[in-house]
Design an enzyme around this catalytic site. Structure first.
Site, PDB file in Angstrom:
ATOM      1  CD1 TRP A 238      45.341  42.231  40.782  1.00  0.00           C
ATOM      2  CD2 TRP A 238      44.589  40.332  41.683  1.00  0.00           C
ATOM      3  NE1 TRP A 238      46.419  41.388  40.948  1.00  0.00           N
ATOM      4  CE2 TRP A 238      45.987  40.208  41.501  1.00  0.00           C
ATOM      5  CE3 TRP A 238      43.890  39.253  42.234  1.00  0.00           C
ATOM      6  CZ2 TRP A 238      46.701  39.054  41.862  1.00  0.00           C
ATOM      7  CZ3 TRP A 238      44.614  38.105  42.588  1.00  0.00           C
ATOM      8  CH2 TRP A 238      45.990  38.015  42.401  1.00  0.00           C
ATOM      9  CG  ASP A 239      47.119  45.434  43.390  1.00  0.00           C
ATOM     10  OD1 ASP A 239      46.751  44.830  42.370  1.00  0.00           O
ATOM     11  OD2 ASP A 239      48.272  45.842  43.557  1.00  0.00           O
TER      12      ASP A 239
ATOM     13  CD  GLU B 182      50.993  40.872  36.124  1.00  0.00           C
ATOM     14  OE1 GLU B 182      52.116  41.337  36.389  1.00  0.00           O
ATOM     15  OE2 GLU B 182      49.946  41.542  36.175  1.00  0.00           O
TER      16      GLU B 182
ATOM     17  CE  LYS C 200      55.228  40.543  38.383  1.00  0.00           C
ATOM     18  NZ  LYS C 200      54.553  41.516  37.537  1.00  0.00           N
ATOM     19  CD  GLN C 201      51.563  38.230  40.786  1.00  0.00           C
ATOM     20  OE1 GLN C 201      52.131  38.817  39.879  1.00  0.00           O
ATOM     21  NE2 GLN C 201      50.611  38.785  41.507  1.00  0.00           N
TER      22      GLN C 201
HETATM   23  O1  IFM Z   1      48.065  43.732  40.351  1.00  0.00           O
HETATM   24  C1  IFM Z   1      49.440  43.590  40.361  1.00  0.00           C
HETATM   25  C2  IFM Z   1      49.792  42.343  39.586  1.00  0.00           C
HETATM   26  O2  IFM Z   1      49.248  41.201  40.191  1.00  0.00           O
HETATM   27  C3  IFM Z   1      51.291  42.188  39.495  1.00  0.00           C
HETATM   28  N1  IFM Z   1      51.876  43.350  38.889  1.00  0.00           N
HETATM   29  C4  IFM Z   1      51.587  44.596  39.594  1.00  0.00           C
HETATM   30  C5  IFM Z   1      50.088  44.801  39.743  1.00  0.00           C
HETATM   31  C6  IFM Z   1      49.807  46.061  40.569  1.00  0.00           C
HETATM   32  O3  IFM Z   1      50.237  45.896  41.883  1.00  0.00           O
END
Ligand code: IFM
Length: 694
Positions: A306-307, A446, A545-546
């Site tokens: 999705w990046d 995640e 995580k994010q």
């Molecule tokens: O798409 C990301 C994910 O959100 C977090 N782990 C790494 C992936 C690739 O950059």
């Protein structure tokens, strides 16, 4: 302000510099290693979108042999930084022209080189290598094609054939999947040297005279699954022609891409460095999408996440729309794979691969990380449960249309893609009472797997379905689904802001242990242990995580009021570990919008500077995840234009609500909206000028 320079050589920097000094053209990426390096130093010429699988190992993008291997020796001394300490060593990257340079001075000899991957011919790369001796020396020089290829999950070549003749080397490699790679290289040596060939590497003997400059050239051309029929000429002649064309073409990319930042040199440099990394990803002829680690190698299997849609598409839509379009075309092309995945899991419609390769089939394995102590694989559910990606793609489709006005993509597969995605979400959701719930998923965070009603996923699913409905109505297509869609979104459960205006990340999140990032970190058995999954240290806690809810508030900004955005930013900020490079930019954009300028600026710098750091996270559990971070570069761009400049498109025009960070005197950038070009200048007092360009 357009040159990255690093002085000195340290073994510990070999891998980070390989990423930092990367060159490429969206089709090929060549790591920033030195000519004398070999596969142990992770020399890599990565081919985007060209994959192979060895036995049951992970299928990953292919690395080609290294056409630029050079090692100089005398009888007693090896002029390699790995063997002999140089007096001085400098590596640089010309960001304007995408040219890598090195300068190394040893006691007896100085080496200079430069190389580039052509911006004009997708499959060409060139090198020039020069030496000057301080005394007369008898040199043994090895130069040629190093076929010992660095691979993470190889060997990928079941056969490698090398044929050399008259300073030319030809390579044909057959992969495990019976695809082939054809490569032609051509070298030129200084006059009066003699040479013999040993399997692709020329052994050149040169009686070098004091202070005389000796120059070598190398040109390489490669082709996947098609034999190259043209011959390459003498390297020396071609080199200048290629260099001139390449430099001109790459420089012209900056015209619409640059952001000028007055008042903070570091911010200016980091932003330009990020823009450089975005520019080397684009390719107008080679139609594919961008892997999460860009052109820097085989990490994450060279797969597309999705990046690309969420973090890269805005930059390309504003500056070079045809490249943004190719990201969407890739998803349209891979719709068949997404439908096959949905079917495999018992759903309707299109369930896009979390890690997508050329056909759209899922490349993400069931075991994505390993336990660094026992080396046991750890079960993760990214592929089955990170369903938000399908909605993210439709979000990106709408962003692309909003920015470029190009609705033609809808009839070229875009609407069908949205239709299939709508079907997927409706078949995935479960009706409990009067509401539809999206259960057992993973959101952007995640670390918490298999959660119910993740706010990000639910809101994005609703948005994707609304986009489908909007265009289906407009184009009077597929209306058999419209009624079902309307009923679904009306009854889809959406976690609403509570009394404190907080949106719960997923059902039960607020009941988790109220820990801090440091406390959770202190529970790790070893530093590179994975924090996620149900046995991970973050799982029972609120540590994420994010950016998750914050990514939602950032993307669907206009659906939430400022107070809600503020409350959630303040709540989630301390719980975020930023274990993903996708996190900082989302906090930065949101932070600027709510006046948290200091933090927002720090997050911008983190995002823009990530690939300039030699101290990156290289392992998740036991798995190597190093490489460049395109999403972070794209996020930095978004954080300046959406966050600091406060750009919004209203009635097809750019409107700004600037929030310049302390010390920033002005920002200036160009964008295209619906084929109209604008130059935008934002000043310290938050006034701004929008000039329409001819
Ligand atoms: O798409 C990301 C994910 O959100 C977090 N782990 C790494 C992936 C690739 O950059």
């Amino acid at each position: 302000m357009f040159t990255l320079t690093k002085k000195g050589f340290e073994t510990k920097n070999i891998v980070p510099y390989g990423n930092m000094f990367l060159i490429g053209n969206g089709h090929l990426g060549y790591r920033g290693t030195l000519e004398e390096f070999k596969k142990k130093e992770l020399v890599g010429l990565n081919i985007i979108g060209f994959y192979d699988q060895y036995k049951d190992k992970w299928r990953e993008s292919l690395n080609a042999p290294n056409p630029f291997f050079v090692h100089i020796k005398t009888k007693d001394i090896s002029f390699s930084v790995l063997d002999t300490k140089p007096i001085s060593h400098t590596q640089s990257l010309d960001l304007k022209r995408a040219i890598f340079k090195r300068y190394t001075e040893f006691e007896q000899i100085t080496i200079q080189s430069e190389r580039f991957v052509s911006q004009v011919e997708d499959n060409v790369l060139c090198m020039k290598y020069q030496i000057i001796c301080k005394v007369d020396l008898e040199l043994d020089i090895s130069i040629g094609l190093d076929t010992a290829v660095y691979e993470i999950n190889g060997p990928h070549y079941k056969s490698k054939k090398v044929h050399s003749n008259n300073k030319k080397v030809e390579f044909v490699g057959i992969t495990n999947e019976d695809k082939f790679l054809h490569m032609k290289t051509c070298y030129s040596f200084p006059k009066r040297s003699t040479y013999i060939n040993e399997n692709g590497i020329y052994k050149v003997a040169l009686s070098a005279k004091k202070y005389k400059i000796y120059t070598f050239y190398a040109i390489a051309k490669l082709s996947e699954n098609q034999m190259l029929n043209s011959n390459i000429e003498i390297a020396e002649k071609l080199y200048s022609k290629y260099k001139e064309e390449h430099s001109k073409a790459f420089k012209s990319l900056w015209e619409y891409s640059d952001i000028e930042i007055a008042g903070n040199k570091e911010a200016q440099f980091n932003m330009r460095y990020s823009i450089y990394h975005l520019l080397i990803l684009g390719n107008k002829n080679y139609k594919t999408s961008i892997p999460a680690r860009g052109l820097s190698g085989q990490t994450y299997k060279g797969a597309v996440f999705w990046d690309t849609e969420i973090f890269l598409l805005p930059f390309f839509s504003y500056t070079n729309p045809s490249i943004a379009r190719s990201f969407l075309e890739y998803r349209i092309r891979t719709l068949t794979g997404a439908k096959a995945k949905a079917k495999e899991y018992g759903y309707e419609g299109a369930f896009y691969a979390w890690e997508s390769q050329e056909t759209g089939l899922e490349a993400c394995s069931k075991y994505n990380v390993t336990d660094p102590i026992t080396n046991e694989p750890i079960r993760t559910y990214f592929n089955e449960k990170q369903i938000h990606l399908s909605a993210d793609i439709i979000y990106a489709l709408e962003e692309y249309i909003k920015i470029t006005g190009d609705e033609s993509i809808l009839l070229e597969g875009g609407l069908e893609m949205a239709f299939e995605v709508a079907k997927f979400f409706m078949s995935f959701a479960k009706k409990i009472g009067s509401k539809f719930h999206i259960l057992d998923v993973i959101g952007p965070d995640e670390y918490h797997e298999r959660v119910d009603d993740n706010a990000f996923t639910n809101y994005m699913a609703k948005y994707a379905i609304e986009i489908y409905m909007k265009y289906a109505k407009k184009l009077s297509m597929f209306d058999c689904l419209l009624e079902k869609c309307a009923h679904f979104i009306e009854h889809l459960y959406l976690p609403k802001p509570n009394r404190k205006k907080l949106i719960e990340q997923f059902t039960g999140y607020f009941d988790l242990e109220d820990a801090t990032v440091d406390i959770v970190r202190s529970r790790l058995r070893v530093p590179n242990e994975y924090w996620g999954t149900e046995n991970g240290v973050a799982y029972p806690t609120r540590i994420i995580k994010q950016a998750d809810v914050i990514t939602l508030l950032c993307l669907l900004n206009s659906e939430f009021d400022k107070e809600t955005i503020k409350a959630n930013y303040n709540f989630y900020y301390p719980y975020t570990e930023h274990g993903s490079s996708l996190s900082a930019s989302m906090y930065s954009i949101t932070g600027f919008q709510i006046g948290k300028k200091k933090e927002a600026f720090e997050m911008f710098m983190k995002s823009a500077g990530i690939d300039l750091s030699t101290n990156q996270k290289l392992y998740a559990g036991g798995i190597y995840i190093g490489g460049t971070h395109p999403a972070s570069s794209g996020g930095a761009y978004m954080s300046l234009i959406y966050g600091m400049a406060g750009l919004k498109i209203i009635e097809d025009k750019p409107i700004l609500e600037p929030n310049l960070a302390k010390g920033i005197l002005s920002l200036q950038f160009k964008i295209k909206i619906k084929e109209k070009a604008y130059c935008i200048k934002v000043y310290k007092d938050n006034s701004y000028v929008v000039e329409v360009l001819k």
